[in-house]
Design a protein around this motif. Structure first.
Motif, PDB file in Angstrom:
ATOM      1  N   GLY A  51     -35.313  -5.082 -17.742  1.00 27.51           N
ATOM      2  CA  GLY A  51     -34.423  -6.165 -18.124  1.00 27.51           C
ATOM      3  C   GLY A  51     -34.753  -6.704 -19.491  1.00 27.51           C
ATOM      4  O   GLY A  51     -35.736  -6.305 -20.129  1.00 27.51           O
ATOM      5  N   ILE A  52     -33.935  -7.637 -19.939  1.00 21.85           N
ATOM      6  CA  ILE A  52     -34.070  -8.248 -21.255  1.00 21.85           C
ATOM      7  C   ILE A  52     -34.792  -9.582 -21.115  1.00 21.85           C
ATOM      8  O   ILE A  52     -34.476 -10.391 -20.244  1.00 21.85           O
ATOM      9  CB  ILE A  52     -32.684  -8.448 -21.899  1.00 21.85           C
ATOM     10  CG1 ILE A  52     -32.025  -7.086 -22.127  1.00 21.85           C
ATOM     11  CG2 ILE A  52     -32.794  -9.231 -23.203  1.00 21.85           C
ATOM     12  CD1 ILE A  52     -30.568  -7.165 -22.546  1.00 21.85           C
ATOM     13  N   ILE A  53     -35.744  -9.805 -22.014  1.00 24.88           N
ATOM     14  CA  ILE A  53     -36.486 -11.063 -22.041  1.00 24.88           C
ATOM     15  C   ILE A  53     -35.561 -12.155 -22.583  1.00 24.88           C
ATOM     16  O   ILE A  53     -34.953 -12.006 -23.640  1.00 24.88           O
ATOM     17  CB  ILE A  53     -37.741 -10.933 -22.925  1.00 24.88           C
ATOM     18  CG1 ILE A  53     -38.650  -9.823 -22.384  1.00 24.88           C
ATOM     19  CG2 ILE A  53     -38.475 -12.269 -23.018  1.00 24.88           C
ATOM     20  CD1 ILE A  53     -39.785  -9.438 -23.317  1.00 24.88           C
ATOM     21  N   GLU A  54     -35.458 -13.241 -21.839  1.00 25.09           N
ATOM     22  CA  GLU A  54     -34.640 -14.387 -22.252  1.00 25.09           C
ATOM     23  C   GLU A  54     -35.418 -15.206 -23.292  1.00 25.09           C
ATOM     24  O   GLU A  54     -36.657 -15.219 -23.274  1.00 25.09           O
ATOM     25  CB  GLU A  54     -34.320 -15.271 -21.042  1.00 25.09           C
ATOM     26  CG  GLU A  54     -33.498 -14.594 -19.971  1.00 25.09           C
ATOM     27  CD  GLU A  54     -32.002 -14.592 -20.267  1.00 25.09           C
ATOM     28  OE1 GLU A  54     -31.551 -15.338 -21.140  1.00 25.09           O
ATOM     29  OE2 GLU A  54     -31.292 -13.821 -19.588  1.00 25.09           O
ATOM     30  N   PRO A  55     -34.730 -15.907 -24.181  1.00 24.61           N
ATOM     31  CA  PRO A  55     -35.437 -16.766 -25.154  1.00 24.61           C
ATOM     32  C   PRO A  55     -36.378 -17.734 -24.450  1.00 24.61           C
ATOM     33  O   PRO A  55     -36.012 -18.363 -23.456  1.00 24.61           O
ATOM     34  CB  PRO A  55     -34.294 -17.517 -25.852  1.00 24.61           C
ATOM     35  CG  PRO A  55     -33.118 -16.600 -25.736  1.00 24.61           C
ATOM     36  CD  PRO A  55     -33.277 -15.951 -24.380  1.00 24.61           C
ATOM     37  N   GLY A  56     -37.621 -17.796 -24.931  1.00 24.54           N
ATOM     38  CA  GLY A  56     -38.616 -18.702 -24.362  1.00 24.54           C
ATOM     39  C   GLY A  56     -39.309 -18.190 -23.116  1.00 24.54           C
ATOM     40  O   GLY A  56     -40.211 -18.839 -22.602  1.00 24.54           O
ATOM     41  N   GLU A  57     -38.923 -17.017 -22.626  1.00 22.41           N
ATOM     42  CA  GLU A  57     -39.500 -16.474 -21.391  1.00 22.41           C
ATOM     43  C   GLU A  57     -40.668 -15.553 -21.730  1.00 22.41           C
ATOM     44  O   GLU A  57     -40.600 -14.763 -22.680  1.00 22.41           O
ATOM     45  CB  GLU A  57     -38.416 -15.696 -20.644  1.00 22.41           C
ATOM     46  CG  GLU A  57     -38.815 -15.212 -19.275  1.00 22.41           C
ATOM     47  CD  GLU A  57     -37.642 -14.557 -18.547  1.00 22.41           C
ATOM     48  OE1 GLU A  57     -37.512 -14.815 -17.345  1.00 22.41           O
ATOM     49  OE2 GLU A  57     -36.862 -13.810 -19.179  1.00 22.41           O
ATOM     50  N   GLN A  58     -41.727 -15.633 -20.948  1.00 25.02           N
ATOM     51  CA  GLN A  58     -42.854 -14.724 -21.106  1.00 25.02           C
ATOM     52  C   GLN A  58     -42.482 -13.357 -20.525  1.00 25.02           C
ATOM     53  O   GLN A  58     -41.821 -13.288 -19.481  1.00 25.02           O
ATOM     54  CB  GLN A  58     -44.089 -15.275 -20.395  1.00 25.02           C
ATOM     55  CG  GLN A  58     -44.620 -16.551 -21.007  1.00 25.02           C
ATOM     56  CD  GLN A  58     -45.107 -16.338 -22.431  1.00 25.02           C
ATOM     57  OE1 GLN A  58     -45.688 -15.312 -22.769  1.00 25.02           O
ATOM     58  NE2 GLN A  58     -44.856 -17.324 -23.279  1.00 25.02           N
ATOM     59  N   PRO A  59     -42.892 -12.263 -21.177  1.00 24.26           N
ATOM     60  CA  PRO A  59     -42.517 -10.929 -20.678  1.00 24.26           C
ATOM     61  C   PRO A  59     -42.905 -10.672 -19.226  1.00 24.26           C
ATOM     62  O   PRO A  59     -42.108 -10.112 -18.471  1.00 24.26           O
ATOM     63  CB  PRO A  59     -43.242  -9.978 -21.636  1.00 24.26           C
ATOM     64  CG  PRO A  59     -43.346 -10.760 -22.911  1.00 24.26           C
ATOM     65  CD  PRO A  59     -43.582 -12.184 -22.469  1.00 24.26           C
TER      66      PRO A  59
END
Length: 175
Positions: A51-59
């Motif tokens: 999936g794609i990492i959302e802004p501000g989200e840790q991998p």
């Protein structure tokens, strides 16, 4: 595949221009060593959960979120195996162009949230556990490569190799 809202907003400004995105993929195993895979709705091919990492989200948090959203399974991320830029620019049917930086993780089933995997959203046709030596077909080439890298990493880690080094598309990675 569901496109995250932040990408739709960016596309309003940049059109179909190449967009650099960060993603995750996860080598998820159960207690018996079986590997969790999903059959992608967009290609029909089997793949690691990604999936794609959302802004501000840790991998690592992205791994847990995507796994829960796509398979209904709760996981605990244990290791970062590799961070690797995909050398391909992908062009989607609508003309959008994207290139990814993938973070490959190993995760295991959260013992407090154990359940059977199931298709939990519209991104998968099927999900299930597979013997890593008997992978289903068709499978994405990138998942085959990442599975091999994760298995090599785990062998080295379990053998006590402090470097847990492997080669991922010709690049030496050190833990």
């Amino acid at each position: 595949m569901t496109t995250p809202g932040f990408i739709l907003e960016l596309r309003e400004h940049i059109g179909h221009a190449p967009l650099w995105l960060m993603g995750v993929s996860a080598y998820i195993v159960d207690d018996s060593g079986l590997l969790l895979l999903e059959q992608r709705a967009d290609t029909g091919k089997w793949a690691l959960v990604s999936g794609i990492i959302e802004p501000g989200e840790q991998p690592a948090d992205t791994v847990a979120r995507e796994t829960k959203e796509e398979t209904g399974i709760d996981v605990i991320v244990t290791d970062l195996v590799a961070v690797k830029a995909d050398d391909r620019v992908i062009t989607y049917a609508n003309g959008d162009r994207t290139q990814y930086l993938d973070h490959l993780f190993v995760a295991e089933i959260d013992p407090d949230g154990r359940s059977e995997p199931h298709v939990a959203d519209d991104e998968s046709l099927s999900v299930g556990w597979f013997d890593p030596d008997e992978l289903p077909e068709p499978m994405t080439a990138s998942s085959r490569e990442r599975i091999a890298a994760a298995r090599d990493f785990l062998r080295r880690r379990d053998d006590g190799d402090a470097r847990a080094q492997f080669t991922f598309r010709g690049t030496a990675i050190h833990r």
